[in-house]
Design a protein around this motif. Sequence first.
Motif, mmCIF file in Angstrom:
data_model
loop_
_atom_site.group_PDB
_atom_site.id
_atom_site.type_symbol
_atom_site.label_atom_id
_atom_site.label_comp_id
_atom_site.label_asym_id
_atom_site.label_seq_id
_atom_site.Cartn_x
_atom_site.Cartn_y
_atom_site.Cartn_z
ATOM 1 N N VAL A 120 15.932 11.134 -1.221
ATOM 2 C CA VAL A 120 14.840 12.044 -1.550
ATOM 3 C C VAL A 120 13.548 11.692 -0.821
ATOM 4 O O VAL A 120 13.309 10.521 -0.501
ATOM 5 C CB VAL A 120 14.611 12.021 -3.097
ATOM 6 N N GLY A 121 12.762 12.716 -0.561
ATOM 7 C CA GLY A 121 11.372 12.542 -0.135
ATOM 8 C C GLY A 121 10.487 12.889 -1.310
ATOM 9 O O GLY A 121 10.718 13.894 -1.994
ATOM 10 N N ILE A 122 9.491 12.069 -1.566
ATOM 11 C CA ILE A 122 8.576 12.286 -2.694
ATOM 12 C C ILE A 122 7.176 12.396 -2.115
ATOM 13 O O ILE A 122 6.837 11.647 -1.190
ATOM 14 C CB ILE A 122 8.618 11.089 -3.672
ATOM 15 N N ALA A 123 6.363 13.307 -2.645
ATOM 16 C CA ALA A 123 4.980 13.403 -2.166
ATOM 17 C C ALA A 123 4.041 13.648 -3.327
ATOM 18 O O ALA A 123 4.337 14.438 -4.225
ATOM 19 C CB ALA A 123 4.855 14.539 -1.156
ATOM 20 N N SER A 124 2.919 12.937 -3.316
ATOM 21 C CA SER A 124 1.898 13.149 -4.343
ATOM 22 C C SER A 124 0.580 13.464 -3.654
ATOM 23 O O SER A 124 0.371 13.113 -2.486
ATOM 24 C CB SER A 124 1.747 11.903 -5.214
ATOM 25 N N PHE A 125 -0.290 14.119 -4.407
ATOM 26 C CA PHE A 125 -1.645 14.376 -3.904
ATOM 27 C C PHE A 125 -2.644 14.287 -5.054
ATOM 28 O O PHE A 125 -2.452 14.919 -6.102
ATOM 29 C CB PHE A 125 -1.743 15.769 -3.251
ATOM 30 N N ALA A 126 -3.657 13.490 -4.888
ATOM 31 C CA ALA A 126 -4.780 13.383 -5.831
ATOM 32 C C ALA A 126 -5.843 12.572 -5.102
ATOM 33 O O ALA A 126 -5.561 11.466 -4.649
ATOM 34 C CB ALA A 126 -4.354 12.678 -7.117
ATOM 35 N N PRO A 127 -7.068 13.127 -4.915
ATOM 36 C CA PRO A 127 -8.005 12.555 -3.929
ATOM 37 C C PRO A 127 -8.735 11.264 -4.291
ATOM 38 O O PRO A 127 -9.307 10.643 -3.398
ATOM 39 C CB PRO A 127 -9.033 13.673 -3.729
ATOM 40 N N ARG A 128 -8.762 10.854 -5.560
ATOM 41 C CA ARG A 128 -9.522 9.617 -5.861
ATOM 42 C C ARG A 128 -8.757 8.394 -5.345
ATOM 43 O O ARG A 128 -7.579 8.235 -5.630
ATOM 44 C CB ARG A 128 -9.723 9.468 -7.363
ATOM 45 N N LEU A 129 -9.485 7.514 -4.634
ATOM 46 C CA LEU A 129 -8.826 6.414 -3.913
ATOM 47 C C LEU A 129 -9.137 5.044 -4.510
ATOM 48 O O LEU A 129 -10.230 4.819 -5.024
ATOM 49 C CB LEU A 129 -9.303 6.397 -2.457
ATOM 50 N N ASN A 130 -8.191 4.133 -4.376
ATOM 51 C CA ASN A 130 -8.435 2.739 -4.754
ATOM 52 C C ASN A 130 -9.059 1.979 -3.572
ATOM 53 O O ASN A 130 -9.316 2.559 -2.511
ATOM 54 C CB ASN A 130 -7.137 2.079 -5.255
ATOM 55 N N GLU A 131 -9.275 0.686 -3.766
ATOM 56 C CA GLU A 131 -9.934 -0.149 -2.738
ATOM 57 C C GLU A 131 -9.203 -0.118 -1.399
ATOM 58 O O GLU A 131 -9.816 -0.249 -0.346
ATOM 59 C CB GLU A 131 -9.970 -1.610 -3.213
#
Length: 336
Positions: free
Chosen positions: A287-298
Amino acid sequence: MQESINTYLREVLRESGEDVSGKLAAYIPRLRDADENLQALALATADGQECSAGDDEHLFTIQSISKPFVYALALDDIGLDRVRDMVGMEPSGEAFNELSLEGGTGRPLNPMINAGAIATHHLVDHSSHEQHPGGQESLSRTPEVRSRTTRILDGLSAFAGRQLEIDWDAAEEEYASAYRNMAIAHMLKSHGSLETEPDEAVRGYIDQCSIMVTVKDIARMAATLANNGVNPENGDRVISAESARTTLGIMATCGMYDASGRWLTQIGIPAKSGISGGIIGVLPGQVGIASFAPRLNEEGSSVQGVAMFQHLSNELSLHLMSNQRINVIEELQRRL
Ligand code: GLN
Protein backbone atom coordinates in the motif's frame (compact mmCIF):
# COMPACT_ATOMS: atom_id res chain seq x y z
CA MET A 1 -17.64 -1.79 2.87
CA GLN A 2 -15.76 1.06 1.16
CA GLU A 3 -17.95 3.47 3.11
CA SER A 4 -16.97 1.90 6.43
CA ILE A 5 -13.28 2.18 5.50
CA ASN A 6 -13.79 5.88 4.79
CA THR A 7 -15.53 6.20 8.17
CA TYR A 8 -12.52 4.55 9.77
CA LEU A 9 -10.16 7.01 8.04
CA ARG A 10 -12.30 9.92 9.23
CA GLU A 11 -11.97 8.58 12.76
CA VAL A 12 -8.15 8.49 12.39
CA LEU A 13 -8.29 12.12 11.20
CA ARG A 14 -10.44 13.15 14.13
CA GLU A 15 -8.12 11.59 16.70
CA SER A 16 -4.91 12.93 15.17
CA GLY A 17 -6.55 16.37 14.81
CA GLU A 18 -6.67 16.78 18.58
CA ASP A 19 -3.00 17.76 18.60
CA VAL A 20 -2.88 21.35 17.36
CA SER A 21 0.75 21.94 18.28
CA GLY A 22 3.30 22.66 15.57
CA LYS A 23 3.77 25.61 13.25
CA LEU A 24 3.38 26.38 9.57
CA ALA A 25 6.59 26.71 7.54
CA ALA A 26 7.44 30.40 7.77
CA TYR A 27 10.18 30.78 5.16
CA ILE A 28 8.00 30.27 2.08
CA PRO A 29 5.19 32.91 1.90
CA ARG A 30 2.70 30.56 0.27
CA LEU A 31 3.11 28.03 3.08
CA ARG A 32 3.02 30.61 5.87
CA ASP A 33 -0.46 31.65 4.71
CA ALA A 34 -1.89 28.10 4.42
CA ASP A 35 -5.07 27.05 6.22
CA GLU A 36 -3.71 25.20 9.23
CA ASN A 37 -6.95 23.33 9.87
CA LEU A 38 -6.85 21.29 6.67
CA GLN A 39 -6.50 17.54 7.12
CA ALA A 40 -6.60 14.58 4.77
CA LEU A 41 -5.66 10.92 4.60
CA ALA A 42 -5.59 8.52 1.63
CA LEU A 43 -4.68 4.89 0.97
CA ALA A 44 -3.95 3.33 -2.41
CA THR A 45 -3.16 -0.36 -2.58
CA ALA A 46 -0.71 -2.07 -4.91
CA ASP A 47 -3.68 -3.84 -6.53
CA GLY A 48 -5.52 -0.62 -7.33
CA GLN A 49 -7.99 -0.06 -4.49
CA GLU A 50 -8.20 3.49 -3.17
CA CYS A 51 -9.93 5.29 -0.30
CA SER A 52 -9.57 8.70 1.30
CA ALA A 53 -11.09 11.09 3.81
CA GLY A 54 -11.00 14.76 4.85
CA ASP A 55 -9.77 17.53 2.53
CA ASP A 56 -8.75 15.01 -0.08
CA GLU A 57 -9.33 17.37 -3.06
CA HIS A 58 -7.18 20.15 -1.62
CA LEU A 59 -4.19 20.97 -3.84
CA PHE A 60 -0.87 21.77 -2.18
CA THR A 61 2.72 22.04 -3.42
CA ILE A 62 4.50 18.71 -3.22
CA GLN A 63 7.78 20.17 -1.83
CA SER A 64 10.19 17.51 -0.54
CA ILE A 65 7.84 14.63 -1.32
CA SER A 66 9.05 15.16 -4.90
CA LYS A 67 12.55 14.04 -3.85
CA PRO A 68 12.13 10.23 -3.85
CA PHE A 69 10.26 10.32 -7.17
CA VAL A 70 12.88 12.48 -8.89
CA TYR A 71 15.58 10.20 -7.45
CA ALA A 72 13.74 7.23 -8.97
CA LEU A 73 13.60 9.01 -12.35
CA ALA A 74 17.33 9.80 -12.20
CA LEU A 75 18.11 6.14 -11.36
CA ASP A 76 16.03 5.05 -14.30
CA ASP A 77 17.54 7.62 -16.65
CA ILE A 78 21.26 7.24 -15.96
CA GLY A 79 21.60 4.16 -13.73
CA LEU A 80 22.51 3.59 -10.10
CA ASP A 81 26.29 3.78 -10.59
CA ARG A 82 26.26 7.23 -12.15
CA VAL A 83 23.74 8.55 -9.63
CA ARG A 84 25.80 7.14 -6.75
CA ASP A 85 28.95 8.82 -8.08
CA MET A 86 27.23 12.15 -7.50
CA VAL A 87 24.87 11.54 -4.54
CA GLY A 88 25.55 9.32 -1.51
CA MET A 89 23.28 6.83 0.23
CA GLU A 90 23.87 7.51 3.93
CA PRO A 91 21.56 9.15 6.46
CA SER A 92 22.83 12.60 7.44
CA GLY A 93 21.23 12.89 10.88
CA GLU A 94 20.96 16.59 10.12
CA ALA A 95 18.24 19.06 9.17
CA PHE A 96 16.87 18.96 5.62
CA ASN A 97 18.55 22.21 4.60
CA GLU A 98 21.95 21.67 6.21
CA LEU A 99 25.02 22.85 4.30
CA SER A 100 26.91 19.58 4.53
CA LEU A 101 28.75 17.17 2.26
CA GLU A 102 30.24 13.71 2.78
CA GLY A 103 33.81 13.85 4.05
CA GLY A 104 36.26 12.59 1.44
CA THR A 105 33.97 12.47 -1.59
CA GLY A 106 32.39 15.93 -1.50
CA ARG A 107 29.07 14.35 -2.50
CA PRO A 108 25.85 15.24 -0.72
CA LEU A 109 25.09 12.49 1.80
CA ASN A 110 21.76 11.37 0.37
CA PRO A 111 19.05 12.48 -2.09
CA MET A 112 16.41 13.29 0.57
CA ILE A 113 18.13 16.35 2.05
CA ASN A 114 18.17 19.53 -0.04
CA ALA A 115 21.85 19.24 -1.01
CA GLY A 116 21.26 15.76 -2.43
CA ALA A 117 17.93 16.68 -3.97
CA ILE A 118 19.37 19.68 -5.83
CA ALA A 119 22.16 17.46 -7.18
CA THR A 120 19.70 14.68 -8.06
CA HIS A 121 17.42 17.16 -9.83
CA HIS A 122 20.19 17.98 -12.32
CA LEU A 123 20.88 14.29 -13.04
CA VAL A 124 17.58 13.47 -14.75
CA ASP A 125 18.01 13.07 -18.49
CA HIS A 126 16.09 15.85 -20.14
CA SER A 127 17.79 15.74 -23.54
CA SER A 128 14.79 14.37 -25.42
CA HIS A 129 12.19 16.47 -23.65
CA GLU A 130 10.41 19.54 -24.86
CA GLN A 131 10.80 22.85 -23.12
CA HIS A 132 7.26 23.79 -22.29
CA PRO A 133 6.36 22.66 -18.79
CA GLY A 134 3.82 25.45 -18.39
CA GLY A 135 3.90 27.55 -21.54
CA GLN A 136 4.23 31.27 -20.85
CA GLU A 137 4.97 30.97 -17.15
CA SER A 138 8.24 29.13 -17.61
CA LEU A 139 9.71 31.45 -20.26
CA SER A 140 12.00 33.18 -17.77
CA ARG A 141 13.87 29.86 -17.31
CA THR A 142 16.73 28.75 -19.54
CA PRO A 143 15.97 25.99 -22.10
CA GLU A 144 17.88 23.49 -19.96
CA VAL A 145 15.83 24.28 -16.85
CA ARG A 146 12.62 24.07 -18.84
CA SER A 147 13.34 20.71 -20.43
CA ARG A 148 14.47 19.24 -17.12
CA THR A 149 11.30 20.49 -15.47
CA THR A 150 9.25 19.00 -18.30
CA ARG A 151 10.89 15.59 -17.76
CA ILE A 152 10.17 15.79 -14.02
CA LEU A 153 6.61 17.04 -14.41
CA ASP A 154 5.85 14.28 -16.94
CA GLY A 155 7.53 11.68 -14.71
CA LEU A 156 5.65 12.68 -11.56
CA SER A 157 2.41 12.82 -13.57
CA ALA A 158 3.02 9.22 -14.65
CA PHE A 159 3.45 8.21 -11.00
CA ALA A 160 0.14 9.95 -10.19
CA GLY A 161 -1.72 8.73 -13.28
CA ARG A 162 -2.90 12.22 -14.22
CA GLN A 163 -1.35 15.39 -15.64
CA LEU A 164 -0.01 17.46 -12.75
CA GLU A 165 0.66 21.21 -12.89
CA ILE A 166 3.09 23.66 -11.33
CA ASP A 167 2.08 26.52 -9.04
CA TRP A 168 4.25 29.11 -10.80
CA ASP A 169 3.45 31.86 -8.29
CA ALA A 170 4.58 29.68 -5.40
CA ALA A 171 7.78 28.89 -7.31
CA GLU A 172 8.47 32.60 -7.91
CA GLU A 173 7.91 33.40 -4.24
CA GLU A 174 10.24 30.66 -3.05
CA TYR A 175 12.91 31.53 -5.62
CA ALA A 176 12.85 35.18 -4.53
CA SER A 177 14.19 34.21 -1.10
CA ALA A 178 16.07 31.00 -1.89
CA TYR A 179 19.31 32.15 -0.25
CA ARG A 180 19.84 28.91 1.65
CA ASN A 181 19.28 26.65 -1.37
CA MET A 182 21.52 28.93 -3.46
CA ALA A 183 24.23 28.58 -0.82
CA ILE A 184 23.83 24.80 -0.97
CA ALA A 185 24.05 24.81 -4.78
CA HIS A 186 27.19 26.96 -4.73
CA MET A 187 28.71 24.61 -2.16
CA LEU A 188 27.93 21.66 -4.47
CA LYS A 189 29.41 23.47 -7.46
CA SER A 190 32.62 24.35 -5.63
CA HIS A 191 33.10 20.66 -4.75
CA GLY A 192 32.48 19.42 -8.29
CA SER A 193 29.10 17.91 -7.37
CA LEU A 194 27.08 19.99 -9.79
CA GLU A 195 27.61 20.08 -13.54
CA THR A 196 25.16 22.89 -14.20
CA GLU A 197 25.08 26.48 -12.95
CA PRO A 198 23.92 26.78 -9.30
CA ASP A 199 21.16 29.20 -10.24
CA GLU A 200 19.75 26.83 -12.86
CA ALA A 201 19.77 23.88 -10.48
CA VAL A 202 17.94 25.85 -7.77
CA ARG A 203 15.44 27.30 -10.26
CA GLY A 204 14.51 23.86 -11.53
CA TYR A 205 14.54 22.27 -8.08
CA ILE A 206 12.07 24.90 -6.83
CA ASP A 207 9.83 24.36 -9.87
CA GLN A 208 9.92 20.64 -9.00
CA CYS A 209 8.90 21.43 -5.39
CA SER A 210 6.01 23.58 -6.66
CA ILE A 211 4.16 20.78 -8.46
CA MET A 212 0.61 20.71 -7.11
CA VAL A 213 -0.90 17.49 -5.76
CA THR A 214 -3.76 16.24 -3.62
CA VAL A 215 -3.37 13.64 -0.92
CA LYS A 216 -4.98 11.16 -3.34
CA ASP A 217 -2.29 11.91 -5.94
CA ILE A 218 0.58 11.26 -3.56
CA ALA A 219 -1.08 8.09 -2.21
CA ARG A 220 -1.19 6.75 -5.76
CA MET A 221 2.38 7.87 -6.41
CA ALA A 222 3.39 5.98 -3.26
CA ALA A 223 1.38 2.97 -4.41
CA THR A 224 3.35 2.98 -7.67
CA LEU A 225 6.52 2.59 -5.61
CA ALA A 226 4.78 -0.15 -3.57
CA ASN A 227 3.86 -1.89 -6.81
CA ASN A 228 7.44 -2.24 -8.13
CA GLY A 229 7.22 0.90 -10.26
CA VAL A 230 3.95 0.09 -12.05
CA ASN A 231 1.05 2.51 -11.57
CA PRO A 232 -1.67 0.27 -10.04
CA GLU A 233 -4.47 2.35 -11.51
CA ASN A 234 -3.61 2.23 -15.20
CA GLY A 235 -0.96 -0.53 -15.33
CA ASP A 236 1.74 1.74 -16.83
CA ARG A 237 5.33 1.02 -15.87
CA VAL A 238 6.82 4.31 -14.66
CA ILE A 239 10.24 3.13 -13.44
CA SER A 240 12.02 -0.22 -13.17
CA ALA A 241 11.41 -2.52 -10.19
CA GLU A 242 15.05 -2.04 -9.25
CA SER A 243 14.75 1.76 -9.18
CA ALA A 244 11.62 1.43 -7.01
CA ARG A 245 13.43 -0.86 -4.58
CA THR A 246 16.48 1.42 -4.32
CA THR A 247 14.25 4.44 -3.74
CA LEU A 248 12.39 2.66 -0.94
CA GLY A 249 15.71 1.81 0.70
CA ILE A 250 16.66 5.48 0.70
CA MET A 251 13.23 6.50 2.01
CA ALA A 252 13.53 4.00 4.86
CA THR A 253 16.95 5.24 5.93
CA CYS A 254 16.84 8.96 5.08
CA GLY A 255 13.25 10.02 4.28
CA MET A 256 12.39 11.66 7.58
CA TYR A 257 15.64 13.66 7.88
CA ASP A 258 17.02 13.73 11.42
CA ALA A 259 13.99 11.77 12.70
CA SER A 260 14.56 8.87 10.28
CA GLY A 261 15.82 6.41 12.90
CA ARG A 262 12.99 7.13 15.31
CA TRP A 263 10.42 6.93 12.53
CA LEU A 264 11.65 3.59 11.20
CA THR A 265 11.80 2.15 14.70
CA GLN A 266 8.43 3.37 15.91
CA ILE A 267 6.33 3.48 12.74
CA GLY A 268 8.33 1.18 10.50
CA ILE A 269 7.20 2.37 7.06
CA PRO A 270 9.58 3.83 4.41
CA ALA A 271 8.39 7.43 4.19
CA LYS A 272 8.99 10.98 3.02
CA SER A 273 7.66 14.22 4.42
CA GLY A 274 7.35 17.67 2.86
CA ILE A 275 7.33 21.16 4.35
CA SER A 276 3.82 21.92 3.03
CA GLY A 277 2.44 19.24 5.41
CA GLY A 278 2.28 16.05 3.40
CA ILE A 279 3.78 12.68 4.31
CA ILE A 280 3.86 9.54 2.17
CA GLY A 281 4.59 6.02 3.35
CA VAL A 282 5.12 2.90 1.26
CA LEU A 283 4.64 -0.67 2.43
CA PRO A 284 6.29 -2.68 -0.38
CA GLY A 285 3.88 -4.92 -2.26
CA GLN A 286 0.99 -3.63 -0.17
CA VAL A 287 0.00 0.00 0.00
CA GLY A 288 0.82 3.66 -0.45
CA ILE A 289 -0.35 5.90 2.39
CA ALA A 290 -0.56 9.69 2.29
CA SER A 291 -1.46 12.26 4.91
CA PHE A 292 -1.81 16.02 4.79
CA ALA A 293 -1.99 18.50 7.68
CA PRO A 294 0.14 21.68 7.59
CA ARG A 295 1.31 22.15 11.20
CA LEU A 296 4.94 21.02 11.45
CA ASN A 297 7.20 19.65 14.17
CA GLU A 298 10.83 20.71 14.75
CA GLU A 299 12.09 18.43 11.99
CA GLY A 300 9.72 19.94 9.43
CA SER A 301 7.24 17.05 9.29
CA SER A 302 3.49 17.29 9.89
CA VAL A 303 2.59 16.78 13.57
CA GLN A 304 -0.84 15.36 12.79
CA GLY A 305 0.53 13.35 9.86
CA VAL A 306 3.03 11.62 12.15
CA ALA A 307 0.13 10.83 14.50
CA MET A 308 -1.95 9.41 11.63
CA PHE A 309 0.89 7.13 10.55
CA GLN A 310 1.56 6.00 14.10
CA HIS A 311 -2.10 5.21 14.50
CA LEU A 312 -2.34 3.21 11.26
CA SER A 313 0.92 1.40 11.91
CA ASN A 314 -0.17 0.30 15.39
CA GLU A 315 -3.72 -0.63 14.54
CA LEU A 316 -3.07 -2.43 11.28
CA SER A 317 0.35 -3.95 12.14
CA LEU A 318 2.03 -2.14 9.25
CA HIS A 319 5.53 -2.07 10.79
CA LEU A 320 8.05 -3.39 8.27
CA MET A 321 9.81 -5.40 10.96
CA SER A 322 6.62 -6.98 12.24
CA ASN A 323 6.47 -10.69 11.45
CA GLN A 324 2.85 -10.39 10.39
CA ARG A 325 2.39 -9.81 6.66
CA ILE A 326 -1.08 -8.44 6.19
CA ASN A 327 -3.23 -7.25 3.34
CA VAL A 328 -4.18 -3.75 4.43
CA ILE A 329 -7.61 -3.53 2.82
CA GLU A 330 -8.55 -7.06 3.89
CA GLU A 331 -7.37 -6.26 7.38
CA LEU A 332 -9.50 -3.11 7.42
CA GLN A 333 -12.52 -4.99 6.14
CA ARG A 334 -12.06 -7.71 8.70
CA ARG A 335 -11.96 -5.21 11.53
CA LEU A 336 -14.88 -3.02 10.48
N1 GLN B 1 11.21 23.65 -1.38
C1 GLN B 1 11.58 23.38 -0.01
C2 GLN B 1 13.03 23.78 0.22
O1 GLN B 1 13.82 23.48 -0.61
C3 GLN B 1 11.36 21.92 0.29
C4 GLN B 1 11.78 21.56 1.69
C5 GLN B 1 10.94 20.48 2.33
O2 GLN B 1 9.83 20.16 1.91
N2 GLN B 1 11.44 19.98 3.44
O3 GLN B 1 13.39 24.36 1.21
